[in-house]
Design an enzyme around this catalytic site. Structure first.
Site, PDB file in Angstrom:
ATOM      1  N   GLU A 180       6.821  33.062  10.576  1.00 40.38           N
ATOM      2  CA  GLU A 180       5.928  32.621  11.646  1.00 40.38           C
ATOM      3  C   GLU A 180       6.361  31.214  12.070  1.00 40.38           C
ATOM      4  OE1 GLU A 180       2.050  33.868  11.417  1.00 40.38           O
ATOM      5  OE2 GLU A 180       1.302  32.509  12.963  1.00 40.38           O
ATOM      6  N   ARG A 181       6.585  31.075  13.378  1.00 41.86           N
ATOM      7  CA  ARG A 181       7.040  29.789  13.931  1.00 41.86           C
ATOM      8  C   ARG A 181       8.325  29.307  13.266  1.00 41.86           C
ATOM      9  NH1 ARG A 181       3.861  30.430  18.251  1.00 41.86           N
ATOM     10  NH2 ARG A 181       1.694  30.641  17.643  1.00 41.86           N
ATOM     11  N   LYS A 302      -5.986  30.530   3.952  1.00 37.77           N
ATOM     12  CA  LYS A 302      -6.388  30.375   5.350  1.00 37.77           C
ATOM     13  C   LYS A 302      -7.517  31.374   5.562  1.00 37.77           C
ATOM     14  CE  LYS A 302      -4.551  31.022  10.058  1.00 37.77           C
ATOM     15  NZ  LYS A 302      -3.332  31.063  10.895  1.00 37.77           N
ATOM     16  N   GLU A 306      -8.404  31.903  12.843  1.00 34.22           N
ATOM     17  CA  GLU A 306      -7.530  32.759  13.653  1.00 34.22           C
ATOM     18  C   GLU A 306      -7.556  34.214  13.175  1.00 34.22           C
ATOM     19  OE1 GLU A 306      -3.730  30.598  13.680  1.00 34.22           O
ATOM     20  OE2 GLU A 306      -4.430  29.554  15.472  1.00 34.22           O
ATOM     21  N   ARG A 339      -7.424  25.674   3.497  1.00 26.84           N
ATOM     22  CA  ARG A 339      -7.049  25.020   4.757  1.00 26.84           C
ATOM     23  C   ARG A 339      -8.263  24.796   5.664  1.00 26.84           C
ATOM     24  NH1 ARG A 339      -3.334  27.674   8.007  1.00 26.84           N
ATOM     25  NH2 ARG A 339      -2.105  25.831   8.508  1.00 26.84           N
ATOM     26  N   ARG A 350     -12.902  22.081  20.765  1.00 23.81           N
ATOM     27  CA  ARG A 350     -12.166  22.624  19.611  1.00 23.81           C
ATOM     28  C   ARG A 350     -11.833  21.547  18.582  1.00 23.81           C
ATOM     29  NH1 ARG A 350      -6.320  25.812  19.617  1.00 23.81           N
ATOM     30  NH2 ARG A 350      -5.671  25.029  17.587  1.00 23.81           N
ATOM     31  N   ASP A 379      -3.557  20.663  16.728  1.00 20.19           N
ATOM     32  CA  ASP A 379      -2.565  21.567  16.130  1.00 20.19           C
ATOM     33  C   ASP A 379      -1.138  21.056  16.303  1.00 20.19           C
ATOM     34  OD1 ASP A 379      -1.365  23.673  14.943  1.00 20.19           O
ATOM     35  OD2 ASP A 379      -1.848  25.155  16.485  1.00 20.19           O
ATOM     36  N   GLU A 401      -1.394  18.055   5.876  1.00 20.72           N
ATOM     37  CA  GLU A 401      -0.420  19.087   6.243  1.00 20.72           C
ATOM     38  C   GLU A 401       0.366  18.627   7.463  1.00 20.72           C
ATOM     39  OE1 GLU A 401      -1.757  23.299   6.213  1.00 20.72           O
ATOM     40  OE2 GLU A 401      -0.731  23.531   8.124  1.00 20.72           O
ATOM     41  N   GLU A 407       7.123  23.658  16.133  1.00 23.16           N
ATOM     42  CA  GLU A 407       6.443  24.664  16.950  1.00 23.16           C
ATOM     43  C   GLU A 407       6.094  24.141  18.342  1.00 23.16           C
ATOM     44  OE1 GLU A 407       2.845  25.997  15.092  1.00 23.16           O
ATOM     45  OE2 GLU A 407       2.137  27.005  16.896  1.00 23.16           O
TER      46      GLU A 407
HETATM   47  O1  GCW Z   1      -0.106  26.124  14.787  1.00 22.76           O
HETATM   48  C1  GCW Z   1      -0.760  27.341  14.627  1.00 22.76           C
HETATM   49  C2  GCW Z   1       0.297  28.383  14.753  1.00 22.76           C
HETATM   50  C3  GCW Z   1       0.057  29.630  13.964  1.00 22.76           C
HETATM   51  C4  GCW Z   1      -0.295  29.227  12.532  1.00 22.76           C
HETATM   52  C5  GCW Z   1      -1.569  28.394  12.599  1.00 22.76           C
HETATM   53  C6  GCW Z   1      -2.018  27.902  11.238  1.00 22.76           C
HETATM   54  C7  GCW Z   1       0.126  30.246  10.390  1.00 22.76           C
HETATM   55  O2  GCW Z   1       0.465  28.673  16.119  1.00 22.76           O
HETATM   56  O3  GCW Z   1       1.215  30.414  14.033  1.00 22.76           O
HETATM   57  O4  GCW Z   1      -0.451  30.323  11.666  1.00 22.76           O
HETATM   58  O5  GCW Z   1      -1.340  27.261  13.375  1.00 22.76           O
HETATM   59  O6  GCW Z   1      -1.681  26.784  10.909  1.00 22.76           O
HETATM   60  O7  GCW Z   1      -2.701  28.608  10.531  1.00 22.76           O
END
Ligand code: GCW
Length: 725
Positions: A180-181, A302, A306, A339, A350, A379, A401, A407
């Site tokens: 992922e990313r 997590k 999301e 997290r 947000r 983010d 973190e 990304e």
């Molecule tokens: O930055 C966002 C990303 C997701 C990521 C999420 C997270 C792992 O777009 O891809 O998922 O954060 O940190 O949980």
């Protein structure tokens, strides 16, 4: 013909199979330049240890490899000092010579070291000592770094110990090896071949991590079903094989854990953390994990973020969820890293949501729980203020973190050195306990006296020959690791060290290249999100701009939500007149951020919605300043390109070329960022462009139609105006 062929074969075998492709990272150990070599004469002739552990073995191998490479001479190994110029390493338990030196080892703690020039029995030697073998290994890497960076080796007298106990790298790797990313190939963990075969690249991975003092890695993505499957027995055996490779290097493994595992793996009807069967299931799972991996570190979770399952699915809190898992790990010494990256659709700003959810739970978490918070409240943006959870949580340790994989900063393509971004966060003052309560001092446990201290970096490591997707992204891995060891280090010093170790110590190269690195983050901010704008990346893949994207009808977050641009002006009002996010900061900061005249201009539009004609410190209007920033960003990429062109004589062809190619792509991308952003905002502001800002090459409608159907790391996510269609 035969002879020609033979000659050709000979030429091919003589040439190195691969020139410098970046695989050696900062551990190249190439012979020092002549003058520096002269200064080291008589040093490192012999490597001596009395230790026999697996860690002592890898330490010896690294020292021999490093010294032979750097000093260009053969190095003897021995278990006692045989002659002058020895490097003696070990613990006082193993080595009576070290014990007799009365070194200040109490200051080295369990992971640190002492490096000292000494004389025993009339012979000069260098001693690398620690209280543990892993501390000694860290010392060996630090010693090699001194040589690599051309430091003098006379009268060495160094004591170091890390400020943060757990210095982690978090992989967002899936079990099918997609990341992922991830923009550097595939996951280096080859689950298919494990545990039967361990790829030797894993050993080089461990060496690189240990060279920075990294002592923990999360092997798996915190999102998706990876987090359940990896906790089944066959996968745990694979994880154990990885743990076996990393152990001698002082690195523990952690796994991401899915909150609903008791249902997916255990067949239970619920994952409610207060259900006794669920608690029993987690305890049994923890027991099983520790039977297979006795020094397992713990879980990264997590939850309710999301779309991931979590305790709120059962009306329970994050604390209920985290504590239940913590209880299962506690008898084994494991920890839960929970997290705080949470947000959900609704009217609330947000960036306020994580604080709103976690602040009321402060004090309710078990002693082996850490709350992991991204540097900013949004983010991983090119620039954000620090998250108010740092300093906001007083009774719960907060882990920081950071993200190495870029990304939101141009993936592996754009040259952006993140050292300055991280230093900005680490040195930010939370004022939680008066002035000087920096984020660095909050996370290392000093401000609130926490027992646990954790820092985590989201990995940019993959199967790419150069590991990180580009040569300069290695610098982000490197700088993160060094900052994890000592968050007060200076980003420029780290860039200098990295350049010297990765390329050369020639000042004609190091000077301009370090300058380029140091300016590169601000350059990206300028062409992507100047003056406190954030998340202007097209929704989904996060590579290109989409400042006009509103995704009408989605109760979601999009560039228009964040820029809030209209005929009247631009920016997000987070003062009392708006979302009042400023109130989440300590009063002295809240007062600064509430007032546009006091808010630092790099964060202006993060906190305020202002008219296009608002007067900036320069006397120019906001509109003029904004467009000038975009233009400056593009100009600076051109400066980077021109500088790199001049560096060709100092760099091997392969590493020079990939960097030159990526800079050329970055230039094109920066132009699109500038033009698409200006076209969007000009359609609202109606203002003319100031002198020095070129008109966009196309009108706004053109940018809207550009598509990139596939972006690496997120197959299937759509809609970027980047690099063709
Ligand atoms: O930055 C966002 C990303 C997701 C990521 C999420 C997270 C792992 O777009 O891809 O998922 O954060 O940190 O949980």
């Amino acid at each position: 013909m035969k002879w020609v062929l033979l000659a050709l074969c000979a030429a091919v075998t003589l040439a190195p199979a691969r020139a410098e492709d970046g695989y050696q990272l900062w551990l190249r150990y190439r012979p020092l330049e002549k003058q520096t070599l002269e200064r080291t004469r008589g040093t490192g002739l012999e490597v001596v240890t009395a230790g026999h552990s697996a860690t002592a073995e890898v330490t010896r191998a690294e020292l021999v490899r490093g010294l032979e490479g750097l000093l260009a001479h053969k190095v003897k190994t021995s278990d006692h000092v045989g002659g002058p110029g020895a490097v003696l390493f070990g613990t006082p338990q193993d080595s009576p010579t070290i014990a007799a030196l009365n070194l200040p080892l109490t200051r080295a703690g369990s992971d640190g070291f002492v490096i000292k020039s000494a004389v025993t029995k009339g012979r000069k030697l260098i001693v690398i000592a620690g209280n543990t073998d892993v501390g000694v290994l860290h010392g060996a890497f630090a010693f090699l770094r001194l040589i690599q960076t051309g430091r003098t080796l006379d009268k060495l007298d160094i004591v170091e110990s890390p400020k943060i106990a757990l210095r982690m790298i978090d992989h967002w790797d899936n079990l099918d090896r997609t990341m992922e990313r991830g923009f550097s190939g595939f996951s280096i963990f080859n689950w298919w071949e494990l545990p039967g075969h361990v790829d030797p690249q894993l050993i080089d991975y461990a060496r690189a991590q240990a060279s920075l003092g990294i002592n923990a890695v999360v092997l798996t993505n915190p999102s998706g079903l990876t987090t359940a499957i990896s906790l089944t027995e066959p996968w745990l055996k694979k994880v154990a094989a990885v743990a076996d490779v990393l152990r001698p290097y002082g690195i523990k493994v952690f796994l991401s854990a899915r909150f609903s595992c008791p249902m997916e793996l255990g067949g239970l009807k619920t994952a409610d953390p207060l259900d006794p069967n669920v608690r029993v299931w987690w305890k049994a799972k923890a027991d099983e994990i520790y039977r297979i991996i006795p020094d397992f570190g713990g879980f990264l979770v997590k939850a309710n973020s999301e779309g991931q399952p979590g305790p709120q699915d059962y009306g329970r809190s994050h604390a209920d969820g985290a504590n239940m898992m913590a209880e299962a790990l506690q008898p084994h010494g494991g920890i839960v890293i929970w997290r705080a990256f949470v947000y959900s659709p609704g009217p609330e700003d947000r960036v306020k949501q994580a604080y709103n959810e976690f602040k009321p739970l402060d004090g309710q978490f078990a002693g082996n729980v850490v709350i992991q918070v991204k540097n900013g409240p949004l983010d991983f943006q090119p620039r954000e203020p620090f998250s108010p959870l740092f300093g906001g949580l007083e009774k719960t340790p907060t882990a920081l973190e950071l993200q190495q994989t870029k990304e939101y900063l141009g993936f592996e393509i754009h040259l952006v050195y993140l050292g300055p971004l991280w230093q900005e966060v680490l040195s930010a003052d939370t004022f939680a306990k008066g002035p000087g309560s920096t984020v660095a001092r909050v996370i290392d446990g000093e401000v609130f006296g926490n027992k646990l201290s954790v820092i985590a970096g989201v990995s940019n490591i993959g199967t790419a020959r150069n590991w990180s997707g580009s040569i300069f992204d290695q610098a982000n891995w490197y700088a993160y690791g060094r900052l994890a060891w000592n968050p007060e280090l200076d980003a420029k010093t780290l860039a200098e060290d990295w350049v010297r170790m990765t390329f050369t110590g020639n000042p004609a190269f190091t000077g301009p290249v370090v300058d380029m690195m140091m300016g590169s983050r601000e350059t990206a901010v300028d062409y992507m999100t100047p003056l406190g704008l954030a998340h202007q990346m097209a929704t989904g893949h996060h590579y290109g701009p989409g400042p006009w994207v509103n995704d009408a009808g989605r109760p979601d977050w999009n560039p228009v939500y964040y820029n809030n641009a209209g005929k009247d002006g631009i920016g997000f009002d987070r003062a009392a007149t708006g979302s009042n996010a400023v109130a989440q900061y300590a009063p002295p900061l809240a007062a600064i951020f509430s007032d546009p005249a006091k808010t630092p201009e790099p964060l202006l539009l993060w906190f305020h919605h202002l008219p296009w004609d608002y007067r900036m410190a320069s006397g120019k209007t906001l509109w003029d300043e904004l467009t000038l920033h975009y233009a400056r960003g593009v100009e600076q990429v051109a400066v980077m390109q021109a500088m790199w062109a001049k560096m060709k004589p100092y760099v091997d062809a392969e590493r020079w070329q990939i960097t030159a190619d990526f800079l050329a792509i970055q230039y094109g991308d920066a132009v699109i960022w500038r033009d698409a952003s200006i076209a969007t905002f000009q359609s609202l502001s109606g203002r003319a462009l100031p002198a020095g800002v070129p008109a966009p090459a196309h009108d706004l409608e053109w940018y809207k139609t550009q598509k990139l159907p596939f972006a690496p790391g997120n197959p299937g996510k759509t809609a970027s105006p980047f690099r063709g269609d």
